[in-house]
Design a protein around this motif. Structure first.
Motif, PDB file in Angstrom:
ATOM      1  N   GLU A  11      42.163  41.712  35.501  1.00 27.22           N
ATOM      2  CA  GLU A  11      40.852  41.230  35.919  1.00 27.22           C
ATOM      3  C   GLU A  11      40.875  40.819  37.385  1.00 27.22           C
ATOM      4  N   ALA A  47      40.775  43.899  39.491  1.00 28.52           N
ATOM      5  CA  ALA A  47      39.435  44.490  39.525  1.00 28.52           C
ATOM      6  C   ALA A  47      38.540  43.740  40.517  1.00 28.52           C
ATOM      7  N   ARG A  48      38.644  42.418  40.522  1.00 30.36           N
ATOM      8  CA  ARG A  48      37.842  41.621  41.462  1.00 30.36           C
ATOM      9  C   ARG A  48      38.228  41.931  42.901  1.00 30.36           C
ATOM     10  N   LEU A  96      39.550  44.743  44.032  1.00 30.19           N
ATOM     11  CA  LEU A  96      39.069  46.078  44.363  1.00 30.19           C
ATOM     12  C   LEU A  96      37.569  46.047  44.681  1.00 30.19           C
ATOM     13  N   ASN A  97      36.815  45.259  43.896  1.00 27.80           N
ATOM     14  CA  ASN A  97      35.372  45.144  44.105  1.00 27.80           C
ATOM     15  C   ASN A  97      35.061  44.579  45.494  1.00 27.80           C
ATOM     16  N   MET A  98      35.884  43.602  45.931  1.00 24.83           N
ATOM     17  CA  MET A  98      35.677  43.008  47.247  1.00 24.83           C
ATOM     18  C   MET A  98      35.979  44.020  48.347  1.00 24.83           C
ATOM     19  N   LEU A 128      35.630  47.203  48.237  1.00 24.93           N
ATOM     20  CA  LEU A 128      34.667  48.304  48.264  1.00 24.93           C
ATOM     21  C   LEU A 128      33.291  47.871  48.696  1.00 24.93           C
ATOM     22  N   LYS A 129      33.062  46.588  48.859  1.00 23.83           N
ATOM     23  CA  LYS A 129      31.739  46.114  49.304  1.00 23.83           C
ATOM     24  C   LYS A 129      31.516  46.426  50.772  1.00 23.83           C
TER      25      LYS A 129
END
Length: 367
Positions: A356, A359-360, A362-364, A366-367
């Motif tokens: 988890e 994933a967080r 990676l999300n940061m 890709l923003k």
């Protein structure tokens, strides 16, 4: 040993002698000898005792084998007509004497192999005998321990064949060890470990020290028992572990508590750090450990042996604590001295869930 004169049996070239001191089933034991010729030279050979399972008929077979070897121009070999116990002693004397593993291998042979197969002639032990030995121990011993038993027998036969003392097949060559799930699931909490060490300290300082070292370094009991003064480097905070279960040397690192323990002991080069009562190496964990566990009720109501606290639980706890704190499995593998990462992966389920968090992250990105 006082013996009567040789008496002929009904088999040609087979004689028997009776011991005046040795007894078997309430009667004087009987020793069988054979005689044959090599050229013009008459040879006498002891085959063995009735108490070892030798009969006059078997001695006759040995004599016929000797004559067959003589006719083929081969020097008769006596080794294949000895028991596995005697073959193991020859193996130890010739091959293991110069190694540090002799004490450990002797102990394993005596506990797992000797009671079942030690009395048998090496030429009579079959693949079925070996498979039955391995299968009978499933559920009683860890698969790795059973493999060690089989490996010891395999090594004895291999060496006899290599030395030219045995020409038969190796009965341990292809034994399959049934796999069972016997991985221990129990590890101690911080409070349980603290209570156990306190209880041990009240009962036995030596047992307390041995337990503390295992809990803080992950060392096996046998590795601690084999420590010599020169293996302890107080100035650097290292413990050099040489006589390991898988023969792979490694280094253990001292915590402050372990360093303080060794400072109190003051290990001396050439001396055993934790000698047994008579000054030699310890073979077993002191009973004090089991009594302390019982007093604390750590195993109350538990039927599954995998859930019970034993001395090895300390090593398991060491690894479990490190995994739960996020230490990489590769590092733990090296600290425990596991030969493969697969052995260490049993602790993976205790590791913090990083998926988890990844994933967080990676999300940061890709923003």
């Amino acid at each position: 040993m006082a013996m009567t004169k040789r008496i002929k049996t009904r088999y040609s070239g087979v004689y028997q002698r009776t011991s005046e001191k040795r007894r078997h089933e309430g009667r004087p034991d009987v020793c069988y000898d054979i005689t044959y010729k090599i050229g013009s030279r008459k040879v006498w050979e002891k085959v063995g005792w009735k108490s070892e399972g030798i009969t006059a008929g078997f001695a006759s077979q040995v004599k016929n084998d000797r004559l067959s070897e003589v006719r083929k121009g081969k020097a008769p070999t006596k080794t294949k007509h000895i028991t596995l116990n005697k073959a193991f002693e020859l193996y130890c004397k010739t091959h293991l004497a110069a190694t540090k593993s002799e004490r450990r291998i002797r102990s394993m042979y005596c506990s797992g192999v000797k009671p079942v197969l030690g009395h048998k002639m090496i030429a009579e032990i079959s693949v079925r005998d070996m498979q039955q030995l391995a299968t009978s121990l499933v559920g009683q011993k860890a698969p790795a321990t059973i493999r060690h038993y089989v490996s010891i027998v395999r090594s004895v036969y291999n060496k006899l064949i290599e030395w030219g003392d045995y020409t038969g097949e190796n009965p341990a060559r292809a034994i399959k060890i049934p796999r069972v799930d016997n991985d221990r699931t129990r590890f101690l909490t911080r409070s349980e470990a603290s209570m156990l060490l306190d209880e041990l300290c009240c009962r036995s300082l030596d047992t307390f020290r041995i337990a503390l070292i295992s809990l803080h370094t992950g060392m096996r009991a046998s590795e601690i028992f084999g420590l010599m003064g020169e293996n302890v480097n107080l100035s650097e905070g290292f413990i050099y572990i040489n006589d390991t279960k898988n023969a792979l040397s490694r280094v253990a690192y001292m915590t402050d508590a372990v360093r303080k323990t060794f400072e109190d002991i003051e290990p001396q080069a050439g001396e055993i750090v934790f000698p047994a009562r008579h000054g030699d190496f310890r073979e077993e964990v002191p009973d004090t450990f089991e009594r302390a566990v019982k007093e604390l009720g750590l195993n109350d109501g538990l039927a599954d042996t995998r859930d019970k606290v034993v001395f090895h639980t300390l090593r398991h706890t060491f690894a479990s604590w490190l995994v739960s704190e996020g230490v990489p499995l590769k590092t733990i593998q090296e600290l425990l001295g596991h030969s493969t990462i697969r052995m260490t992966e049993r602790y993976a389920k205790l590791a913090p869930d990083k998926k988890e968090e990844a994933a967080r992250l990676l999300n940061m990105l890709l923003k």
